[in-house]
Enzyme design. Structure first.
Site, mmCIF file in Angstrom:
data_model
loop_
_atom_site.group_PDB
_atom_site.id
_atom_site.type_symbol
_atom_site.label_atom_id
_atom_site.label_comp_id
_atom_site.label_asym_id
_atom_site.label_seq_id
_atom_site.Cartn_x
_atom_site.Cartn_y
_atom_site.Cartn_z
ATOM 1 N N ALA A 8 0.871 -1.173 0.000
ATOM 2 C CA ALA A 8 0.000 0.000 0.000
ATOM 3 C C ALA A 8 0.912 1.228 0.000
ATOM 4 C CB ALA A 8 -0.887 -0.013 1.233
ATOM 5 N N GLY A 67 0.600 -4.983 0.912
ATOM 6 C CA GLY A 67 -0.597 -5.087 0.073
ATOM 7 C C GLY A 67 -0.333 -5.773 -1.263
ATOM 8 N N GLU A 104 -0.552 -9.346 -0.444
ATOM 9 C CA GLU A 104 -1.966 -9.630 -0.164
ATOM 10 C C GLU A 104 -2.781 -9.704 -1.458
ATOM 11 O OE1 GLU A 104 -1.893 -6.375 2.763
ATOM 12 O OE2 GLU A 104 -2.921 -7.758 4.116
ATOM 13 N N GLU A 130 4.600 -5.062 7.399
ATOM 14 C CA GLU A 130 3.794 -4.048 8.095
ATOM 15 C C GLU A 130 4.268 -3.772 9.521
ATOM 16 O OE1 GLU A 130 2.576 -6.278 6.035
ATOM 17 O OE2 GLU A 130 1.024 -5.351 4.799
HETATM 18 N N1 COA Z 1 4.574 3.183 -0.619
HETATM 19 C C1 COA Z 1 4.953 4.356 -1.141
HETATM 20 N N2 COA Z 1 6.086 4.510 -1.847
HETATM 21 C C2 COA Z 1 6.847 3.416 -2.041
HETATM 22 C C3 COA Z 1 6.514 2.163 -1.526
HETATM 23 C C4 COA Z 1 5.308 2.074 -0.787
HETATM 24 N N3 COA Z 1 4.881 0.904 -0.287
HETATM 25 N N4 COA Z 1 7.480 1.287 -1.866
HETATM 26 C C5 COA Z 1 8.383 1.973 -2.580
HETATM 27 N N5 COA Z 1 8.018 3.268 -2.682
HETATM 28 C C6 COA Z 1 8.723 4.365 -3.377
HETATM 29 C C7 COA Z 1 9.908 4.860 -2.590
HETATM 30 O O1 COA Z 1 9.498 5.784 -1.608
HETATM 31 C C8 COA Z 1 10.730 5.496 -3.675
HETATM 32 O O2 COA Z 1 10.141 6.735 -4.013
HETATM 33 P P1 COA Z 1 11.083 8.040 -4.263
HETATM 34 O O3 COA Z 1 11.947 7.650 -5.431
HETATM 35 O O4 COA Z 1 10.104 9.123 -4.566
HETATM 36 O O5 COA Z 1 11.865 8.225 -3.003
HETATM 37 C C9 COA Z 1 10.491 4.564 -4.873
HETATM 38 O O6 COA Z 1 9.277 3.871 -4.587
HETATM 39 C C10 COA Z 1 11.582 3.534 -5.072
HETATM 40 O O7 COA Z 1 11.766 2.809 -3.864
HETATM 41 P P2 COA Z 1 13.173 2.709 -3.085
HETATM 42 O O8 COA Z 1 12.860 2.483 -1.636
HETATM 43 O O9 COA Z 1 14.037 3.864 -3.440
HETATM 44 O O10 COA Z 1 13.757 1.373 -3.743
HETATM 45 P P3 COA Z 1 14.818 0.368 -3.082
HETATM 46 O O11 COA Z 1 15.262 -0.521 -4.194
HETATM 47 O O12 COA Z 1 15.850 1.111 -2.310
HETATM 48 O O13 COA Z 1 13.964 -0.482 -2.032
HETATM 49 C C11 COA Z 1 12.039 -1.734 -1.250
HETATM 50 C C12 COA Z 1 12.928 -1.329 -2.476
HETATM 51 C C13 COA Z 1 10.850 -2.496 -1.826
HETATM 52 C C14 COA Z 1 12.852 -2.645 -0.313
HETATM 53 C C15 COA Z 1 11.584 -0.461 -0.491
HETATM 54 O O14 COA Z 1 11.034 0.447 -1.432
HETATM 55 C C16 COA Z 1 10.546 -0.712 0.574
HETATM 56 O O15 COA Z 1 10.875 -1.217 1.634
HETATM 57 N N6 COA Z 1 9.264 -0.340 0.291
HETATM 58 C C17 COA Z 1 8.191 -0.406 1.256
HETATM 59 C C18 COA Z 1 7.701 -1.825 1.406
HETATM 60 C C19 COA Z 1 6.622 -1.890 2.486
HETATM 61 O O16 COA Z 1 6.850 -1.657 3.654
HETATM 62 N N7 COA Z 1 5.399 -2.240 2.042
HETATM 63 C C20 COA Z 1 4.285 -2.436 2.937
HETATM 64 C C21 COA Z 1 3.449 -1.219 3.014
HETATM 65 S S1 COA Z 1 2.086 -1.455 4.119
#
Ligand code: COA
Length: 261
Positions: free
Chosen positions: A67, A112, A115, A135
């Site tokens: 999400a 999400g 999910e 989460e």
């Molecule tokens: N919600 C909003 N934005 C998200 C996102 C999410 N769930 N997952 C990734 N993004 C965005 C990042 O903020 C970043 O945006 P920016 O370029 O404007 O800063 C962009 O997507 C790229 O992600 P980034 O974190 O730079 O890539 P990475 O390769 O370093 O890391 C992940 C990849 C997937 C490990 C990391 O993005 C992450 O942990 N995401 C969240 C996962 C999460 O907790 N999901 C559950 C949500 S309830």
């Protein structure tokens, strides 16, 4: 099909491929994307020419990275319940569709995103796919059905390990624990998902729909209720042209041509 801002829909023969299109945010599901996904799936469900749906994410890095955390950060208790219910309702609609939905997991399937994949009927993953419910690392719990569907799919112990640690697993481990049906190199992912969808689409569509219904009902029902529904649906199929065609084709040693009647 309607125009969508965060989705593209491509149709080849009877198979529709829905792609979440926010690659710059790793296809994170903002509220508008969930509304669009729900609307698109309802359109495809109503279209008798569609016999299978593939769901994937744009780019080579993520299926759906969860999400949208920027949106979730603003939630209060009541809006939190509402956000969770909206996602749950959309994913439950998907799970109860009459046609098979296959997740083609092409990278991160987190929160999400996992999910969403769990609500699909089948899951095919590329070798670089990663799965997790992170989460708790954000101080919340899964809110789109993850605490319900993951234990049912992989068992309570394995699900709790993922839910409580928030750690990711790779595609090989996801395959080993039954979270995905198959793993293929990324360039072959969509082809593998299409092959699977095409195999199902060659079968009687009413039979496929009723098999999906029997399994969904049977999951929540008593054994006796589930067996009763199975018998009734089994008997109902005897009223279809498709049953006569399927059996005649077998006896005549030819391929069946099902028409969904
Ligand atoms: N919600 C909003 N934005 C998200 C996102 C999410 N769930 N997952 C990734 N993004 C965005 C990042 O903020 C970043 O945006 P920016 O370029 O404007 O800063 C962009 O997507 C790229 O992600 P980034 O974190 O730079 O890539 P990475 O390769 O370093 O890391 C992940 C990849 C997937 C490990 C990391 O993005 C992450 O942990 N995401 C969240 C996962 C999460 O907790 N999901 C559950 C949500 S309830």
């Amino acid at each position: 099909m309607a125009d969508y801002r965060f989705l593209t829909i491509e149709r080849t023969d009877a198979i529709a491929t829905v792609t979440v299109q926010r690659p710059e945010k790793l296809n994170a599901l903002n509220a508008d994307t969930i509304v669009e996904l729900d609307a698109a799936l309802r359109e495809l469900e109503a279209d008798d020419a569609v016999r299978g749906v593939i769901l994937t994410g744009a780019g080579e890095k993520a299926f759906v990275a969860g999400a949208d955390i920027a949106e979730l950060a603003k939630m209060g208790p009541l809006s939190g319940v509402r956000i969770s219910r909206q996602g749950q309702d959309a994913f439950r609609f998907l799970e109860r569709m009459r046609k098979p939905v296959i997740a083609a997991v092409n990278g991160f399937a987190l929160g999400g995103g996992l999910e969403l994949a769990l609500a699909c009927h089948l899951r095919v993953a590329s070798e670089n796919a990663r799965f997790g419910l992170p989460e708790v690392k954000l101080g919340i719990i899964p809110g789109y059905g993850g605490t319900v569907r993951l234990p049912r799919l992989v068992g309570r112990g394995r699900a709790l390990e993922m839910i409580l640690t928030g750690e990711m697993i790779d595609a090989a481990e996801a395959h080993r624990i039954g979270l995905v049906n198959r793993v293929v190199p990324q360039p072959q992912l969509l082809e593998a998902a299409r092959d699977l969808a095409a195999k199902i689409a060659a079968n009687g569509p009413i039979a496929v729909a009723l098999a999906l219904q029997a399994v969904d009902f049977g999951y929540h029902a008593t054994t006796d209720d589930a067996l009763r529904l199975e018998s009734n649906l089994f008997g109902l199929l005897a009223s279809t042209e498709d049953m006569r065609e399927g059996m005649a084709a077998f006896l005549e040693k030819r391929r069946a041509e099902f028409r969904g009647r």
